[in-house]
Motif scaffolding. Structure first.
Motif, short mmCIF file in Angstrom:
data_model
loop_
_atom_site.label_atom_id
_atom_site.label_comp_id
_atom_site.label_asym_id
_atom_site.label_seq_id
_atom_site.Cartn_x
_atom_site.Cartn_y
_atom_site.Cartn_z
N PHE A 1 0.86 -1.19 0.00
CA PHE A 1 0.00 0.00 0.00
C PHE A 1 0.89 1.23 0.00
O PHE A 1 1.85 1.30 0.77
CB PHE A 1 -0.90 0.03 1.24
CG PHE A 1 -1.89 -1.10 1.30
CD1 PHE A 1 -2.95 -1.15 0.39
CD2 PHE A 1 -1.77 -2.11 2.24
CE1 PHE A 1 -3.87 -2.20 0.44
CE2 PHE A 1 -2.69 -3.16 2.29
CZ PHE A 1 -3.74 -3.19 1.39
N SER B 1 -2.84 -8.74 15.28
CA SER B 1 -3.42 -7.64 14.52
C SER B 1 -2.36 -6.97 13.64
O SER B 1 -1.24 -6.73 14.08
CB SER B 1 -4.00 -6.63 15.52
OG SER B 1 -4.69 -5.65 14.82
N GLY B 2 -2.73 -6.72 12.40
CA GLY B 2 -1.80 -6.04 11.50
C GLY B 2 -0.83 -6.97 10.77
O GLY B 2 -0.01 -6.51 9.98
N ALA B 3 -0.95 -8.26 11.00
CA ALA B 3 -0.01 -9.22 10.40
C ALA B 3 -0.20 -9.34 8.88
O ALA B 3 0.70 -9.79 8.17
CB ALA B 3 -0.15 -10.59 11.05
N GLY B 4 -1.40 -8.97 8.40
CA GLY B 4 -1.65 -9.06 6.97
C GLY B 4 -2.64 -10.14 6.59
O GLY B 4 -2.84 -10.44 5.42
N LYS B 5 -3.34 -10.69 7.58
CA LYS B 5 -4.25 -11.81 7.35
C LYS B 5 -5.41 -11.41 6.42
O LYS B 5 -5.69 -12.10 5.44
CB LYS B 5 -4.84 -12.32 8.69
CG LYS B 5 -3.80 -12.65 9.74
CD LYS B 5 -4.43 -13.13 11.02
CE LYS B 5 -5.28 -12.10 11.77
NZ LYS B 5 -4.55 -10.95 12.29
N SER B 6 -6.10 -10.32 6.78
CA SER B 6 -7.26 -9.91 5.97
C SER B 6 -6.83 -9.56 4.55
O SER B 6 -7.48 -9.94 3.58
CB SER B 6 -7.96 -8.70 6.59
OG SER B 6 -8.46 -9.04 7.85
N THR B 7 -5.71 -8.85 4.45
CA THR B 7 -5.23 -8.47 3.12
C THR B 7 -4.97 -9.72 2.28
O THR B 7 -5.39 -9.82 1.13
CB THR B 7 -3.94 -7.63 3.25
OG1 THR B 7 -4.19 -6.55 4.16
CG2 THR B 7 -3.50 -7.08 1.92
N1 LIG Z 1 -6.33 -0.30 2.26
C1 LIG Z 1 -5.22 -0.12 2.99
N2 LIG Z 1 -4.44 0.96 2.84
C2 LIG Z 1 -3.30 1.10 3.54
N3 LIG Z 1 -2.85 0.21 4.45
C3 LIG Z 1 -3.58 -0.88 4.65
C4 LIG Z 1 -4.82 -1.12 3.95
N4 LIG Z 1 -5.33 -2.30 4.35
C5 LIG Z 1 -4.47 -2.78 5.29
N5 LIG Z 1 -3.43 -1.95 5.47
C6 LIG Z 1 -2.28 -2.15 6.36
O1 LIG Z 1 -1.72 -3.42 6.05
C7 LIG Z 1 -1.31 -4.11 7.23
C8 LIG Z 1 -2.02 -5.44 7.31
O2 LIG Z 1 -3.41 -5.23 7.54
P1 LIG Z 1 -4.47 -6.39 7.66
O3 LIG Z 1 -5.80 -5.77 7.78
O4 LIG Z 1 -4.27 -7.34 6.54
O5 LIG Z 1 -4.05 -7.09 9.02
P2 LIG Z 1 -4.79 -8.24 9.85
O6 LIG Z 1 -3.77 -9.29 10.10
O7 LIG Z 1 -6.04 -8.63 9.17
O8 LIG Z 1 -5.11 -7.50 11.23
P3 LIG Z 1 -6.40 -7.63 12.20
O9 LIG Z 1 -6.19 -8.87 13.01
O10 LIG Z 1 -6.30 -6.40 13.05
O11 LIG Z 1 -7.62 -7.66 11.36
C9 LIG Z 1 -1.62 -3.17 8.37
O12 LIG Z 1 -0.45 -2.47 8.68
C10 LIG Z 1 -2.66 -2.24 7.81
O13 LIG Z 1 -2.64 -1.01 8.45
#
Ligand SMILES: Nc1ncnc2c1ncn2[C@@H]1O[C@H](COP(=O)(O)OP(=O)(O)OP(=O)(O)O)[C@@H](O)[C@H]1O
Ligand SMILES: [Mg+2]
Length: 359
Positions: A11, A40-46
């Motif tokens: 991003f 949280s923030g590990a990148g799972k959802s992405t």
């Molecule tokens: N659309 C976006 N624009 C900029 N940064 C993003 C975007 N989506 C996610 N991020 C960043 O990418 C990183 C991974 O985010 P992600 O949502 O994949 O984490 P996660 O493991 O799902 O966390 P959680 O357990 O909190 O849901 C984070 O640092 C987040 O801030």
């Protein structure tokens, strides 16, 4: 079923760039319930949003059932997406529509007749155990029931894959178990492949046959659940597992308890982990008959992962020091993993681990 090849997602922000997913390779087979764990923030959802291209990867390929879908657009992409359902933590139901209409809405562009749609929605609401809620509104349902509606809605187009992003995080433990058992049943009955994101190892333990652990956008460890739970190599994985089994809390309680401190001279506190049907009881009693070492069990826990028992015991060992060393060596030879939690002298036995106190 799903193949992610060298997936990276970056991003770009005005002041910096975020590497949310870095070079991930992952293969998910048909019928898997694949857990993705991480803080949280590990990148799972992405990462999971890349599977249905809600998030386009910056580089890498997404292959679904042998077809490279990375560059699909428009109609082709929409068609492909129908074979991938998704549910979320916050259900995302339409508040002003009935439960029936919430599910029916996703069939709008399916080309089905009104009667066919009605049959499909009725069948799905029955499948998720909500036959009596057709005319209710979301606000009249409990969290668990709302998630059931979301599951029914995700299944309207008969997907082969269901993506679950923290689907049970908003639910209490009992409702969580009910939703997990529904997912397991759907996996069996419909041969549905499930990818399940969670930050709770407890959830993985319940239903996942495979698991990947993510940190800073990377998969640090992955494998089948039994192997991972019994012999995790990475510290992060171990942290997740130990939190779920409450073993660290048990150890701290023992180490801080007055009765243990009073009697801890001349004993070793050790942790035993074993896999499968190796019965701890038999081994423990052997320690006395073979080495005249007494073992006092202070804590015990057995987890059943994919039908395989994984046990942990915390015991205090007393007896002649040389004999204690022999007893520990014997346990290791029997395939038990030994961690020395507390000992007043060095335990020099090949293969023992040493416990690092959590603060
Ligand atoms: N659309 C976006 N624009 C900029 N940064 C993003 C975007 N989506 C996610 N991020 C960043 O990418 C990183 C991974 O985010 P992600 O949502 O994949 O984490 P996660 O493991 O799902 O966390 P959680 O357990 O909190 O849901 C984070 O640092 C987040 O801030
Ligand atoms: Mg997330």
């Amino acid at each position: 079923m799903i193949e992610l090849k060298d997936i990276s997602v970056t991003f770009h922000q005005p002041d910096r760039q975020i590497n949310a997913v870095k070079d991930v390779n992952l293969t998910i087979d048909k019928g898997d319930i694949y857990g993705i764990v991480g803080f949280s923030g590990a990148g799972k959802s992405t990462l999971v949003r890349v599977i249905n291209l809600l998030q386009r990867p910056t580089s890498g390929e997404v292959i679904i059932k042998g077809e490279n879908i990375t560059n699909l657009k428009g109609k082709d992409l929409r068609r492909k997406r129908q074979s991938i359902g998704m549910i979320f933590q916050h259900f995302n139901l339409m508040a002003s529509r009935t439960i029936f209409d919430n599910v029916d809405f996703s069939l709008k562009y399916s080309g089905k007749s009104k009667q066919e749609r009605k049959e499909k929605v009725t069948e799905l609401l029955e499948l998720v155990g909500l036959s009596d809620k057709h005319d209710a509104y979301p606000s009249q349902l409990s969290g668990g029931q709302k998630q059931r509606v979301a599951i029914a809605r995700a299944l309207v187009n008969d997907p082969e894959i269901l993506l679950c992003d923290e689907a049970t995080s908003a639910l209490d433990p009992k409702t969580t178990l009910q939703i997990l058992s529904l997912l397991k049943e759907l996996n069996k009955r419909l041969n549905l492949t499930i990818v399940l994101i969670t930050h709770e190892m407890q959830v993985v333990k319940e239903i996942c046959n495979k698991v990947a652990v993510m940190e800073n956008g990377e998969i640090v460890e992955k494998g089948d659940s039994v192997t991972l739970f019994s012999q995790a190599e990475k510290e992060l994985t171990q942290t997740f597992i130990r939190t779920a089994s409450h073993i660290d809390q048990a150890l701290e309680t023992i180490l801080n308890s007055k009765s243990f401190i009073d009697s801890s001279n001349d004993v070793w506190l050790i942790e035993l982990s074993y896999i499968g049907s190796q019965t701890n009881e038999a081994l423990i009693s052997q320690l006395y008959s073979r080495f005249q070492v007494s073992a006092n069990i202070l804590y015990g826990n057995v987890e059943i992962i994919q039908d395989v028992p994984l046990g942990s015991l915390v015991v205090s060992l007393s007896g002649d020091i040389d004999k204690r060393q022999e007893a520990v060596a014997y346990l290791i030879a029997e395939g038990v993993k030994i961690t020395i939690v507390k000992a007043d002298e060095p335990v020099e036995v090949e293969g023992v681990n040493h416990y690092a106190r959590v603060n």
